[in-house]
Design an enzyme around this catalytic site. Structure first.
Site, short mmCIF file in Angstrom:
data_model
loop_
_atom_site.label_atom_id
_atom_site.label_comp_id
_atom_site.label_asym_id
_atom_site.label_seq_id
_atom_site.Cartn_x
_atom_site.Cartn_y
_atom_site.Cartn_z
CE1 TYR A 1 -49.24 -8.43 28.79
CE2 TYR A 1 -47.00 -8.37 27.96
CZ TYR A 1 -47.90 -8.76 28.93
OH TYR A 1 -47.46 -9.46 30.03
N GLY A 2 -51.31 -5.16 23.34
CA GLY A 2 -51.40 -4.15 22.28
C GLY A 2 -52.11 -2.87 22.70
CB SER B 1 -49.62 -10.74 25.82
OG SER B 1 -50.04 -11.10 24.51
CB CYS C 1 -45.07 -11.53 23.14
SG CYS C 1 -46.25 -10.17 23.11
CG ASN C 2 -43.80 -10.39 16.88
OD1 ASN C 2 -42.79 -10.35 16.20
ND2 ASN C 2 -44.58 -11.46 16.91
CB CYS D 1 -49.04 -10.42 15.93
SG CYS D 1 -50.05 -10.85 17.38
N1 DGL Z 1 -48.81 -12.35 20.47
C1 DGL Z 1 -48.53 -10.97 20.77
C2 DGL Z 1 -47.59 -10.41 19.70
O1 DGL Z 1 -46.86 -11.19 19.11
C3 DGL Z 1 -49.85 -10.32 20.97
C4 DGL Z 1 -49.86 -8.99 21.43
C5 DGL Z 1 -50.99 -8.52 22.32
O2 DGL Z 1 -51.19 -9.07 23.40
O3 DGL Z 1 -51.62 -7.54 21.92
O4 DGL Z 1 -47.50 -9.24 19.45
#
Ligand code: DGL
Length: 278
Positions: free
Chosen positions: A38-39, A7, A69-70, A198
Site C-alpha cells: 500500500y505504501g 496489506s 497495517c500502519n 510498519c
Molecule cells: N504492514 C504495512 C504497514 O504496517 C505495510 C505497508 C505497505 O503495504 O506498504 O504499514
C-alpha cells in the site's frame, strides 16, 4: 472470531502476538496481497482497498477487526470509522495499530489530546515506517499534541516491505536496514528508543536491533497492540467470542504466489487460502 487485516503478510506479526495473549480466541486474517504494498498507492486507493477488505472480514463473520497495517491505519482508518462504518456496519468495530502505539510512546490515553503536564524529561525516539505513513504525519501530530517533550525522528524505509514480501535474502535486507539507520542516526545520534511503525518490520527486527546503537530500546508494536486489545476486550466483552484458538489465513492474491519470507515466518503462519473460498 476476530479479524486481522494487513496489506500483505506484515500483520502476521500482530496476529502472532494476539494469539499468544488470547490463546482461546479464533482469528481470521486477511492479507490484501493482490494490492500490496500500500505504501506506493494513493490515499483514495488505500481507503477503497481497506474498505473492501473490511467487508470481506465482516461478511465472513468478524464483528471486530484489527487493522494491523500502519499505512492503512494512518491513511484510511479515521475516514472509514467516521464516514462508512456507522452506516454500513453499525454494530461492527475497526481498531487500528496507531492508537496503542501513540499511547505507549506518550504515556497519555488517546482521549486526552492536550493533557496538562508537568515538566518532563526530553526523549528522542526513532520511528521506522513506510513512506506513506511518514508523509501522513499521523504519528508526529498525535505524539506532539500529547507529549511535546517526545521528539520523533521519522525514517521512511522505501523498498523494505517489497523486499520482505518478495522473500529477499538476508544480505539485501540487512543492507537496506543498515542504510536507513545510518541516515537517521546522522540526524539523531543518541536516540533512547526506536519503534518499528510498519507491521512487516518486526519480521526482521533482529537486523534492526543489531544495526542500532547498544542501549536503544526497541519497542515492540505487536506486544503493545496485543496488550491494548486485551484491555479493550475487558471493557467490551461483547466482542469476545469463545473459541478454540483457531487461526485461518486468507489472501486476495493467489495463495501459491504468497511466497513471503518463509524464512521470516513460523510454520503455522505460512498457509494462505483464497479469500473467495471462505
Ligand atoms: N504492514 C504495512 C504497514 O504496517 C505495510 C505497508 C505497505 O503495504 O506498504 O504499514
Amino acid at each position: 472470531m476476530i479479524g486481522v487485516f494487513d496489506s500483505g503478510s506484515g500483520g502476521l506479526t500482530i496476529l502472532e502476538a494476539l494469539h499468544e495473549h488470547m490463546p482461546d480466541q479464533d482469528f481470521l486474517y486477511l492479507g490484501d496481497h493482490a494490492n500490496a504494498p500500500y505504501g506506493h498507492r494513493s490515499n483514495d486507493q488505500i481507503v477503497d482497498m481497506t474498505r473492501a477488505s473490511m467487508e470481506i472480514l465482516f461478511d465472513a463473520g468478524c464483528d471486530l477487526v484489527v487493522l494491523a497495517c500502519n499505512t492503512a491505519a494512518a491513511i484510511a482508518l479515521r475516514t472509514l470509522q467516521q464516514d462508512w462504518l456507522p452506516k454500513a456496519y453499525p454494530n461492527k468495530r475497526i481498531l487500528g495499530v496507531l492508537v496503542p502505539m501513540v499511547e505507549a510512546l506518550t504515556g497519555v490515553p488517546w482521549s486526552q489530546e492536550h493533557p496538562d503536564r508537568q515538566e518532563q524529561k526530553n526523549r528522542s525516539i526513532l520511528l521506522f515506517a513506510t513512506r506513506k505513513t511518514v508523509d501522513s504525519g499521523s504519528y508526529l501530530d498525535e505524539v506532539r499534541k500529547r507529549a511535546p517533550h517526545v521528539t520523533l525522528h521519522q525514517k521512511a524505509c522505501p523498498g523494505l516491505v517489497d523486499a520482505i514480501e518478495g522473500g529477499a535474502g538476508k544480505a539485501p535486507v540487512r543492507g537496506l536496514i543498515g542504510g536507513y539507520i545510518e541516515e537517521v542516526l546522522a540526524a539523531c545520534p543518541t536516540p533512547e528508543a526506536a519503534v518499528l511503525g510498519c507491521t512487516h518490520f518486526p519480521l526482521v527486527k533482529d537486523y534492526f536491533r543489531s544495526a542500532l546503537p547498544k542501549g536503544v530500546e526497541l519497542l515492540s508494536q505487536p506486544e503493545i497492540v496485543a496488550a491494548s486489545l486485551v484491555d479493550y476486550l475487558k471493557r467490551h466483552p461483547e466482542f469476545m467470542v469463545a473459541g478454540n484458538g483457531h487461526i485461518r489465513l486468507l489472501t486476495t492474491g493467489k495463495p501459491e504466489d504468497v511466497t513471503m519470507a518463509d524464512a521470516y515466518l513460523p510454520e503455522k503462519l505460512r498457509h494462505f487460502e483464497d479469500h473467495r473460498d471462505i
